[in-house]
Design a protein around this motif. Structure first.
Motif, PDB file in Angstrom:
ATOM      1  N   THR A 126      -8.906  -3.071  -1.689  1.00 40.54           N
ATOM      2  CA  THR A 126      -7.875  -2.855  -2.699  1.00 40.54           C
ATOM      3  C   THR A 126      -8.169  -1.597  -3.507  1.00 40.54           C
ATOM      4  O   THR A 126      -7.301  -0.742  -3.702  1.00 40.54           O
ATOM      5  CB  THR A 126      -7.820  -4.074  -3.632  1.00 40.54           C
ATOM      6  N   ILE A 127      -9.420  -1.496  -3.942  1.00 38.81           N
ATOM      7  CA  ILE A 127      -9.800  -0.309  -4.723  1.00 38.81           C
ATOM      8  C   ILE A 127      -9.648   0.952  -3.879  1.00 38.81           C
ATOM      9  O   ILE A 127      -9.118   1.961  -4.334  1.00 38.81           O
ATOM     10  CB  ILE A 127     -11.242  -0.477  -5.231  1.00 38.81           C
ATOM     11  N   TRP A 128     -10.083   0.826  -2.640  1.00 35.06           N
ATOM     12  CA  TRP A 128      -9.966   1.983  -1.738  1.00 35.06           C
ATOM     13  C   TRP A 128      -8.503   2.397  -1.570  1.00 35.06           C
ATOM     14  O   TRP A 128      -8.170   3.577  -1.634  1.00 35.06           O
ATOM     15  CB  TRP A 128     -10.575   1.627  -0.382  1.00 35.06           C
ATOM     16  N   TYR A 129      -7.623   1.416  -1.378  1.00 37.20           N
ATOM     17  CA  TYR A 129      -6.189   1.720  -1.226  1.00 37.20           C
ATOM     18  C   TYR A 129      -5.641   2.410  -2.465  1.00 37.20           C
ATOM     19  O   TYR A 129      -4.890   3.380  -2.364  1.00 37.20           O
ATOM     20  CB  TYR A 129      -5.381   0.446  -0.964  1.00 37.20           C
ATOM     21  N   LEU A 130      -6.021   1.874  -3.615  1.00 38.72           N
ATOM     22  CA  LEU A 130      -5.508   2.457  -4.857  1.00 38.72           C
ATOM     23  C   LEU A 130      -5.953   3.904  -4.993  1.00 38.72           C
ATOM     24  O   LEU A 130      -5.163   4.784  -5.346  1.00 38.72           O
ATOM     25  CB  LEU A 130      -5.969   1.642  -6.065  1.00 38.72           C
ATOM     26  N   VAL A 141      -6.942   5.968  -2.548  1.00 41.48           N
ATOM     27  CA  VAL A 141      -6.297   6.793  -1.521  1.00 41.48           C
ATOM     28  C   VAL A 141      -4.855   7.077  -1.908  1.00 41.48           C
ATOM     29  O   VAL A 141      -4.375   8.204  -1.804  1.00 41.48           O
ATOM     30  CB  VAL A 141      -6.354   6.081  -0.145  1.00 41.48           C
ATOM     31  N   PHE A 142      -4.178   6.027  -2.412  1.00 40.22           N
ATOM     32  CA  PHE A 142      -2.768   6.213  -2.769  1.00 40.22           C
ATOM     33  C   PHE A 142      -2.627   7.186  -3.931  1.00 40.22           C
ATOM     34  O   PHE A 142      -1.728   8.034  -3.933  1.00 40.22           O
ATOM     35  CB  PHE A 142      -2.134   4.865  -3.123  1.00 40.22           C
ATOM     36  N   LEU A 157      -3.197  10.609  -2.631  1.00 35.33           N
ATOM     37  CA  LEU A 157      -2.034  10.986  -1.832  1.00 35.33           C
ATOM     38  C   LEU A 157      -0.861  11.374  -2.741  1.00 35.33           C
ATOM     39  O   LEU A 157      -0.175  12.370  -2.516  1.00 35.33           O
ATOM     40  CB  LEU A 157      -1.634   9.823  -0.925  1.00 35.33           C
ATOM     41  N   LEU A 158      -0.681  10.574  -3.790  1.00 35.51           N
ATOM     42  CA  LEU A 158       0.400  10.840  -4.746  1.00 35.51           C
ATOM     43  C   LEU A 158       0.252  12.234  -5.354  1.00 35.51           C
ATOM     44  O   LEU A 158       1.203  13.021  -5.393  1.00 35.51           O
ATOM     45  CB  LEU A 158       0.335   9.775  -5.845  1.00 35.51           C
TER      46      LEU A 158
END
Lengths: 170, 237
Positions: A19-23, A25-26, A29-30
Motif C-alpha cells: 500500500t505504501i509502495w503504491y501510494l 509510486v502514484f 507518477l502524479l
C-alpha cells in the motif's frame, strides 16, 4: 468472514508495505506526469480555448464593422442616386425655362419686327402721299399754267384742283 | 492458488508481484504520457490529440460528478493519472504473466485486493480532505448527520461500504478475468491434446479482447465512482 478469505485467496498475507509502495509510486507518477505531460498539454488547451474565444470575439467585431460599412455604403448610394435625380430634375427645369425664354424672346422679336414693318409701311404710305401731294401741286401748277393759257376763272381753277385731288384720293 | 514472493522490510510485508507490476506500469504510463506530449503545439499534432482526448475524457468524468469548481481543478490531474494508471495495470495481466516455478512474478496488480484497496483508500482520504477543506472539520462531521441526525451511523457505514465496493469491484473483475484466462490456457488447452489446444486459442483470444473491454470499463467505473464520492463530500445536500 469474506474479508479474510479474499485476502487469503491472493497470498495468505496482508502486505501493508505494498500500500505504501503504491501510494509513493502514484504520488511520483502524479508529479512527473503533471510536469512532463499533463501540465503543458492542459496549458496549451487553455491557451487554445482563449485563442478561440478571442478569434470568435474579433470575428463578431469584424462582422459588425462590415455591417456598418455596408450600411454606410448603401446610404451613400441612395444619396448619390437622389442627387443624380435632383441634378436631372434641375437640368430639365433649367432647359424648360431656357426654352420658354428663347421662345418668348423670339416671339417678342417677331412682334417688334412686325411692328416695325407696319410702321415702315405706314411711313412709306405717308411719304408716298406727301410726295403725291407735292407732285399734285406741281401738276396743278402745270394744269394752272395750261388753264391760264386757256384763260379760266379762279373758280374754275379751284374746281379743277379739287376735282383733281379727289381723283387722287380715290 | 498461486504463491507470490513476499519479503519483509522495516517490519512491513511487501509482495513482489504487486511492486513489480505497479512500478512497471507506472514507468509505462510515464513513458507513454511523455511520448505523447513531446511536441505541444497550438495546432495539435496526432500524438497531442490523443493526449488531449484522454484529458478531455477524464475532465468530463470530473465535470459530471463534481460541482465544486475549486475541487474540480485539483481533481482533473488526479482523475487523468488514476484512469490511465489503472487501465494499464488492468491490461498488464492479459499479455504478461510471469511465473517462476510456482511463484507469481508479474501479473495485473489490480487482480490483488491490496492494490485496489490502496487506491480506494487514496480516493476516500482525498474525499475526506476535500470535504474538510470545504466545510471545516466540524462542518464535515456535521454533514454525516444530514439530512437527519439518526442517519449518522448509516452514513458512517456508507463510508466503509463505499471503500469496499470501490476496491472489490475492480479486484473482482480483473481477478476473474485472469482466472478464466489461466483456466483456458493451463487447464482447458492441454486437457485433450491437439483438439482443445486448437479450440483454446480463439477462446483465449476472445476472452482477452473481452478482458480489455472489462479492464477499460472498470478503470472508467473506478474513476467515476471516485469522483462521485469526492463530489458528494464537497456539495451540501
Amino acid at each position: 468472514m469474506t474479508f479474510q478469505i479474499l485476502f487469503a485467496a491472493s497470498a495468505g498475507h496482508i502486505y501493508l508495505g505494498n500500500t505504501i509502495w503504491y501510494l509513493i509510486v502514484f504520488a511520483i507518477l502524479l508529479i512527473l506526469v503533471k510536469h512532463y505531460a499533463w501540465g503543458p498539454v492542459s496549458d496549451m488547451m487553455e491557451k487554445r480555448r482563449q485563442k478561440v474565444i478571442n478569434d470568435l470575439d474579433s470575428a463578431a467585431d469584424n462582422r459588425k464593422k462590415a455591417e456598418v460599412l455596408a450600411n454606410e455604403r448603401e446610404a451613400a448610394l441612395k444619396n448619390s442616386r437622389q442627387e443624380a435625380t435632383q441634378i436631372l430634375t434641375d437640368a430639365k427645369a433649367n432647359a424648360e425655362k431656357t426654352s420658354t425664354q428663347i421662345v418668348a424672346e423670339a416671339n417678342n422679336n417677331a412682334a417688334s419686327i412686325h411692328e416695325k414693318a407696319k410702321a415702315d409701311a405706314a411711313q412709306a404710305k405717308a411719304d408716298a402721299l406727301d410726295e403725291a401731294r407735292a407732285q399734285v401741286a406741281d401738276i396743278s401748277v402745270t394744269i394752272a399754267e395750261k388753264v391760264i393759257a386757256k384763260n379760266l376763272s379762279a373758280d374754275d381753277q379751284k374746281d379743277l384742283v379739287d376735282q383733281f385731288i379727289k381723283g387722287l384720293n380715290k | 492458488m498461486e504463491r507470490s514472493f513476499v519479503f519483509k522490510f522495516l517490519g512491513l510485508k511487501f509482495d513482489l508481484t504487486g511492486i513489480i507490476g505497479s512500478t512497471l506500469m507506472a514507468a509505462v504510463v510515464l513513458f507513454v504520457c511523455i511520448w505523447l506530449s513531446r511536441k505541444v503545439e497550438m495546432k495539435p499534432n496526432k500524438k497531442q490529440n490523443v493526449l488531449e482526448y484522454l484529458i478531455d475524457f477524464t475532465d468530463g468524468i470530473v465535470k459530471d460528478n463534481v460541482s465544486d469548481p475549486d475541487a474540480r481543478r485539483h481533481l482533473s490531474l488526479y482523475a487523468f493519472v488514476l484512469f490511465i494508471y489503472i487501465w494499464f495495470m488492468n491490461q498488464l495481466g492479459l499479455f504478461l504473466e510471469v511465473k517462476v516455478g510456482d511463484t507469481m512474478i508479474v501479473k495485473s496488480p489490480t487482480a490483488d485486493p491490496v492494490t485496489t484497496m490502496s487506491f480506494a483508500m487514496m480516493t476516500l482520504l482525498l474525499s475526506f480532505t476535500f470535504g474538510m477543506q470545504k466545510f471545516g472539520t466540524g462542518g464535515y462531521w456535521r454533514n454525516y448527520a444530514e439530512p437527519v441526525s439518526f442517519l449518522f451511523p448509516i452514513n458512517m457505514i456508507e463510508e466503509i461500504t463505499n471503500f469496499l465496493t470501490l476496491s472489490l469491484r475492480l479486484y473482482g473483475n480483473i481477478y476473474a478475468g485472469e482466472v478464466l484466462l489461466t483456466l483456458i490456457g493451463n487447464s482447458f488447452a492441454p486437457s485433450f491434446g491437439v483438439t482443445t489446444l486448437v479450440l483454446a486459442a480463439p477462446l483465449a483470444m476472445i476472452w482477452q479482447g473481452f478482458s480489455v473491454f472489462i479492464g477499460s470499463i472498470q478503470a472508467y467505473v473506478f474513476v467515476t465512482l471516485s469522483m462521485v464520492y469526492v463530489g458528494k463530500k464537497v456539495t451540501k445536500e
